[in-house]
Motif scaffolding. Structure first.
Motif, short mmCIF file in Angstrom:
data_model
loop_
_atom_site.label_atom_id
_atom_site.label_comp_id
_atom_site.label_asym_id
_atom_site.label_seq_id
_atom_site.Cartn_x
_atom_site.Cartn_y
_atom_site.Cartn_z
N SER A 1 0.83 -1.12 0.00
CA SER A 1 0.06 0.03 -0.05
C SER A 1 0.99 1.22 0.02
CB SER A 1 -0.95 -0.05 1.18
OG SER A 1 -0.25 0.23 2.36
N ASN B 1 -5.29 4.28 0.66
CA ASN B 1 -4.17 3.35 1.24
C ASN B 1 -4.70 2.01 1.10
OD1 ASN B 1 -1.89 2.95 2.46
ND2 ASN B 1 -3.11 3.40 4.64
N THR B 2 -5.52 1.56 0.03
CA THR B 2 -5.83 0.42 -0.20
C THR B 2 -4.76 -0.67 -0.26
OG1 THR B 2 -8.01 0.97 -1.04
CG2 THR B 2 -7.12 -1.19 -1.89
N ILE B 3 -5.10 -2.01 0.26
CA ILE B 3 -3.83 -2.89 0.40
C ILE B 3 -4.15 -3.64 -1.09
CG2 ILE B 3 -2.85 -4.75 1.44
CD1 ILE B 3 -3.45 -3.22 4.07
N GLY C 1 0.99 3.84 2.02
CA GLY C 1 1.66 4.25 3.20
C GLY C 1 0.76 4.47 4.31
N ARG C 2 1.19 4.92 5.24
CA ARG C 2 0.37 4.89 6.40
C ARG C 2 -0.48 6.37 6.78
NH1 ARG C 2 4.56 3.45 11.44
NH2 ARG C 2 2.39 3.26 12.34
N PHE C 3 -1.35 6.17 5.97
CA PHE C 3 -2.54 7.25 6.13
C PHE C 3 -3.91 6.79 5.70
CE2 PHE C 3 -3.23 7.87 1.45
CZ PHE C 3 -2.06 7.41 1.00
N GLU C 4 -4.97 7.23 5.90
CA GLU C 4 -6.34 7.02 6.10
C GLU C 4 -6.83 6.72 4.59
OE1 GLU C 4 -7.15 8.97 10.19
OE2 GLU C 4 -8.79 8.08 9.23
N GLY C 5 -7.93 6.42 4.50
CA GLY C 5 -8.94 6.49 3.30
C GLY C 5 -8.72 5.43 2.36
N SER C 6 -9.46 5.37 1.17
CA SER C 6 -9.35 4.40 0.34
C SER C 6 -8.15 4.70 -0.55
CB SER C 6 -10.62 4.55 -0.91
OG SER C 6 -10.71 5.68 -1.38
#
Lengths: 117, 115
Positions: free
Chosen positions: A95, A104-106, A97-102
């Motif tokens: 992904s 940051n999809t894996i 990185g380390r932030f919110e929201g779509s």
């Protein structure tokens, strides 16, 4: 855009032997994960890297499993010595990185299928 | 306690019908994300849809929509007009920690679409 690449796709080894899996994440993805998926179950997180540092390896059986991510790109997961219960699919994922929201999809690779006999 | 619960081990649905796959979750973190993945027999985990805990509207992606009921802690996946190619395992997953952590998966639902 190329996806997450993994190799080998399939591996059969005898117990007590060693095996290594390789993963190349999506270009630009800072976070890399290794998951173990035993047949009939959901994937379980083994280890998470942020660039080349380990963020979480609390579920990695460290007596036999090791992983590294040199230079913050490719990663290898090694099992030595293998046990019968290690038979599973090993999924690599990445992904941004380390932030919110779509955003940051894996995203997952196709997996490496391991059979220990 | 399980963090992600999928109560339907398997489902059979007629082609072209709508199908709802159930998912309930458990977290005390106010910031979290919910994901659905499709896993065909080839093994790859294919991302379908995402719902953030602060999102006001239910997420939609083509034929996929997420019925998010925050108070009930449920995040059901709805597939409209099912197709034979929808036959696969479906996993619900959650990420806690404001986007920093990996995903926790449920045990999955095996969906079979019948012609």
């Amino acid at each position: 855009e190329a996806g997450v690449a993994q190799s080998p796709r399939y591996k059969i080894i005898e117990k007590r032997q060693s095996v290594a899996f390789w993963c190349n994440p999506i270009s630009g993805h800072a976070t890399l994960y290794w998951y173990q998926q035993i047949l009939g179950q959901g994937p379980k997180l083994l280890i998470q890297f942020q660039n080349n540092g380990v963020v979480d390896d609390s579920q990695l059986p460290k007596d036999r499993f090791s992983a590294e991510r040199l230079k913050g790109v490719d990663s290898t997961l090694k099992i030595q010595p293998a046990k019968l219960e290690d038979s599973a699919v090993y999924l690599c994922a990445s992904s941004l990185g380390r932030f919110e929201g779509s955003g940051n999809t894996i995203y997952f690779g196709e997996g490496s299928w391991l059979t220990v006999v | 306690a399980q963090k992600i619960t999928q109560t339907q081990p398997g489902m059979f649905v007629q082609e072209k019908e709508a199908v709802t796959l159930d998912c309930t979750y458990d977290t005390s973190d106010p910031s979290y994300g919910l994901f659905w993945y499709k896993q065909p027999s080839s093994g790859e985990m294919i991302f379908l849809i995402y719902q953030g805990s602060y999102d006001q509207q239910n997420a939609t992606e083509g034929r996929y929509s997420l019925n998010f009921q925050k108070a009930r802690k449920s995040a059901n996946l709805v597939i409209s007009a099912s197709q034979l190619g929808d036959s696969a395992m479906y996993f619900c997953a959650m990420r806690e920690g404001g986007g920093a952590d990996g995903l926790t998966f449920g045990k999955g639902t095996h969906l079979i679409i019948q012609p």
